[in-house]
Design an enzyme around this catalytic site. Structure first.
Site, PDB file in Angstrom:
ATOM      1  N   HIS A 118       0.842  -1.197   0.000  1.00 31.39           N
ATOM      2  CA  HIS A 118       0.000   0.000   0.000  1.00 31.39           C
ATOM      3  C   HIS A 118       0.878   1.247   0.000  1.00 31.39           C
ATOM      4  O   HIS A 118       2.040   1.197   0.414  1.00 31.39           O
ATOM      5  CB  HIS A 118      -0.898   0.011   1.230  1.00 31.39           C
ATOM      6  CG  HIS A 118      -1.979  -1.016   1.212  1.00 31.39           C
ATOM      7  ND1 HIS A 118      -3.041  -0.980   2.072  1.00 31.39           N
ATOM      8  CD2 HIS A 118      -2.168  -2.113   0.440  1.00 31.39           C
ATOM      9  CE1 HIS A 118      -3.853  -2.001   1.842  1.00 31.39           C
ATOM     10  NE2 HIS A 118      -3.329  -2.715   0.848  1.00 31.39           N
ATOM     11  N   GLU A 139       0.907   3.813   1.935  1.00 29.56           N
ATOM     12  CA  GLU A 139       1.424   4.166   3.256  1.00 29.56           C
ATOM     13  C   GLU A 139       2.610   3.285   3.649  1.00 29.56           C
ATOM     14  O   GLU A 139       3.583   3.776   4.220  1.00 29.56           O
ATOM     15  CB  GLU A 139       0.334   4.009   4.332  1.00 29.56           C
ATOM     16  CG  GLU A 139      -0.877   4.870   4.109  1.00 29.56           C
ATOM     17  CD  GLU A 139      -2.002   4.149   3.383  1.00 29.56           C
ATOM     18  OE1 GLU A 139      -3.168   4.385   3.722  1.00 29.56           O
ATOM     19  OE2 GLU A 139      -1.710   3.339   2.474  1.00 29.56           O
ATOM     20  N   CYS A 145      -5.945   1.992   5.971  1.00 30.91           N
ATOM     21  CA  CYS A 145      -6.628   0.754   6.356  1.00 30.91           C
ATOM     22  C   CYS A 145      -6.060   0.278   7.698  1.00 30.91           C
ATOM     23  O   CYS A 145      -5.122   0.866   8.239  1.00 30.91           O
ATOM     24  CB  CYS A 145      -6.431  -0.319   5.279  1.00 30.91           C
ATOM     25  SG  CYS A 145      -4.756  -0.989   5.214  1.00 30.91           S
ATOM     26  N   CYS A 202      -2.236  -0.581   7.501  1.00 29.04           N
ATOM     27  CA  CYS A 202      -1.382   0.610   7.437  1.00 29.04           C
ATOM     28  C   CYS A 202      -1.404   1.377   8.749  1.00 29.04           C
ATOM     29  O   CYS A 202      -0.375   1.876   9.199  1.00 29.04           O
ATOM     30  CB  CYS A 202      -1.796   1.493   6.269  1.00 29.04           C
ATOM     31  SG  CYS A 202      -1.497   0.712   4.666  1.00 29.04           S
TER      32      CYS A 202
END
Length: 151
Positions: free
Chosen positions: A58, A60, A88, A91
């Site tokens: 992701h 992040e 999420c 993260c």
């Protein structure tokens, strides 16, 4: 007469949106992130889950790793993460461990975001949302509409 801060939340969120656009161009879910310290971007990233065939890639997560490498340590003290969509649960957990003091996100993720999932952030982490939320949400919606129409 008041001076306008050229490095406000909108400025840095626009940089994160540029990263989201780069993800969009690669066929990745269009989420972008930048990490800032003292008004300087030290890390920029976007989703790479398809490119790397890695569910943890992701925006992040990529930004945390790049910022930690830049700083030479695992803690992101003094940093702010700007991300186009609310982090999420995964993260948010990584951000907890990084001890980042500030997270600024664009649009909420009402179903899978850390707020909906009631994920705990580090006690010293402050989170602000809604910065360029409409733009971030529109890009994400456009991506999924196009993806559905191709299948």
């Amino acid at each position: 007469m008041s001076l306008v801060d050229p490095y406000d939340h909108t400025y840095f969120m626009k940089r994160a949106m540029q990263e989201a656009e780069a993800a969009y161009e690669k066929g990745e879910i269009p989420i972008g992130a930048v990490v800032v310290i003292k008004n300087k971007i030290i890390a920029r990233s976007h989703n790479l889950t398809e490119t790397l065939n890695d569910v943890t890639a992701h925006a992040e997560m990529q930004a945390i790793t790049a910022a930690a490498n830049f700083l030479g340590g695992k803690y992101l003290k003094g940093c702010t993460l700007y991300v186009t969509i609310e982090p999420c649960q995964m993260c948010a957990g990584a951000l907890f461990w990084s001890q980042i003091p500030k997270i600024v996100y664009g649009a909420r993720d009402e179903q899978r975001g850390c707020i909906a999932m009631d994920t705990k952030l580090h006690p010293k982490t402050e989170m602000t949302g809604g910065v360029l939320a409409e733009e971030a949400s529109a890009l994400l919606k456009r991506f999924f509409i196009e993806k559905r129409n191709l299948n």
